[in-house]
Design a protein around this motif. Structure first.
Motif, PDB file in Angstrom:
ATOM      1  N   PRO A   1     -11.220 -14.031  -7.928  1.00 43.32           N
ATOM      2  CA  PRO A   1     -12.607 -13.581  -8.103  1.00 43.32           C
ATOM      3  C   PRO A   1     -13.384 -13.584  -6.787  1.00 43.32           C
ATOM      4  O   PRO A   1     -12.997 -14.227  -5.813  1.00 43.32           O
ATOM      5  CB  PRO A   1     -13.192 -14.589  -9.080  1.00 43.32           C
ATOM      6  N   CYS A   2     -14.480 -12.865  -6.811  1.00 40.11           N
ATOM      7  CA  CYS A   2     -15.392 -12.849  -5.653  1.00 40.11           C
ATOM      8  C   CYS A   2     -16.038 -14.220  -5.492  1.00 40.11           C
ATOM      9  O   CYS A   2     -15.986 -15.056  -6.385  1.00 40.11           O
ATOM     10  CB  CYS A   2     -16.464 -11.772  -5.860  1.00 40.11           C
ATOM     11  N   SER A   3     -16.644 -14.407  -4.338  1.00 40.26           N
ATOM     12  CA  SER A   3     -17.383 -15.630  -4.054  1.00 40.26           C
ATOM     13  C   SER A   3     -18.874 -15.343  -4.176  1.00 40.26           C
ATOM     14  O   SER A   3     -19.307 -14.195  -4.054  1.00 40.26           O
ATOM     15  CB  SER A   3     -17.085 -16.113  -2.631  1.00 40.26           C
ATOM     16  N   ALA A   4     -19.652 -16.376  -4.353  1.00 39.18           N
ATOM     17  CA  ALA A   4     -21.097 -16.222  -4.478  1.00 39.18           C
ATOM     18  C   ALA A   4     -21.655 -15.396  -3.317  1.00 39.18           C
ATOM     19  O   ALA A   4     -21.279 -15.592  -2.173  1.00 39.18           O
ATOM     20  CB  ALA A   4     -21.762 -17.577  -4.509  1.00 39.18           C
ATOM     21  N   GLY A   5     -22.502 -14.432  -3.650  1.00 43.58           N
ATOM     22  CA  GLY A   5     -23.164 -13.626  -2.642  1.00 43.58           C
ATOM     23  C   GLY A   5     -22.411 -12.406  -2.165  1.00 43.58           C
ATOM     24  O   GLY A   5     -22.881 -11.675  -1.307  1.00 43.58           O
ATOM     25  N   THR A   6     -21.239 -12.161  -2.709  1.00 44.61           N
ATOM     26  CA  THR A   6     -20.450 -11.001  -2.295  1.00 44.61           C
ATOM     27  C   THR A   6     -19.683 -10.451  -3.488  1.00 44.61           C
ATOM     28  O   THR A   6     -19.372 -11.165  -4.426  1.00 44.61           O
ATOM     29  CB  THR A   6     -19.487 -11.353  -1.156  1.00 44.61           C
ATOM     30  N   THR A   7     -19.366  -9.166  -3.443  1.00 46.08           N
ATOM     31  CA  THR A   7     -18.556  -8.541  -4.504  1.00 46.08           C
ATOM     32  C   THR A   7     -17.114  -8.356  -4.045  1.00 46.08           C
ATOM     33  O   THR A   7     -16.296  -7.798  -4.772  1.00 46.08           O
ATOM     34  CB  THR A   7     -19.134  -7.178  -4.916  1.00 46.08           C
ATOM     35  N   THR A   8     -16.783  -8.826  -2.843  1.00 43.71           N
ATOM     36  CA  THR A   8     -15.431  -8.705  -2.317  1.00 43.71           C
ATOM     37  C   THR A   8     -14.496  -9.648  -3.065  1.00 43.71           C
ATOM     38  O   THR A   8     -14.758 -10.845  -3.153  1.00 43.71           O
ATOM     39  CB  THR A   8     -15.400  -9.023  -0.814  1.00 43.71           C
ATOM     40  N   CYS A   9     -13.420  -9.081  -3.600  1.00 43.53           N
ATOM     41  CA  CYS A   9     -12.447  -9.892  -4.333  1.00 43.53           C
ATOM     42  C   CYS A   9     -11.638 -10.743  -3.363  1.00 43.53           C
ATOM     43  O   CYS A   9     -11.513 -10.424  -2.179  1.00 43.53           O
ATOM     44  CB  CYS A   9     -11.494  -8.986  -5.118  1.00 43.53           C
TER      45      CYS A   9
END
Length: 82
Positions: free
Chosen positions: A71-79
């Motif tokens: 999953p992505c990390s907080a603050g980003t949509t990058t997987c």
């Protein structure tokens, strides 16, 4: 005078530390001098009605899962990684 409140014998900006803290808690940019309205959503957050929510929401996490990535990390949509 518009944009100021009385504080004893002084006039103080309505965009005070209390209002700025409220904006920060809502993940929004601080108010501008003379106003109590918060700014746009901070980086890493998106509008959801009157609130600002993390861009790494359930939809973003599900998108990562659908391509077999972490999953992505907080603050980003990058997987994450595979």
């Amino acid at each position: 005078m518009f944009g100021f409140n009385a504080d004893g014998d002084s006039c103080v900006d309505v965009c005070d530390n209390s209002v700025k803290a409220t904006c920060s808690s809502a993940n929004k940019e601080a108010c501008s001098s003379g106003a109590t309205t918060c700014g746009a959503c901070l980086s890493g957050f998106k509008a959801a009605g009157d609130s600002c929510v993390d861009v790494c929401d359930e939809n973003a996490r599900n998108g990562c899962a659908s391509v077999n990535k972490e999953p992505c990390s907080a603050g980003t949509t990058t997987c994450g990684a595979c």
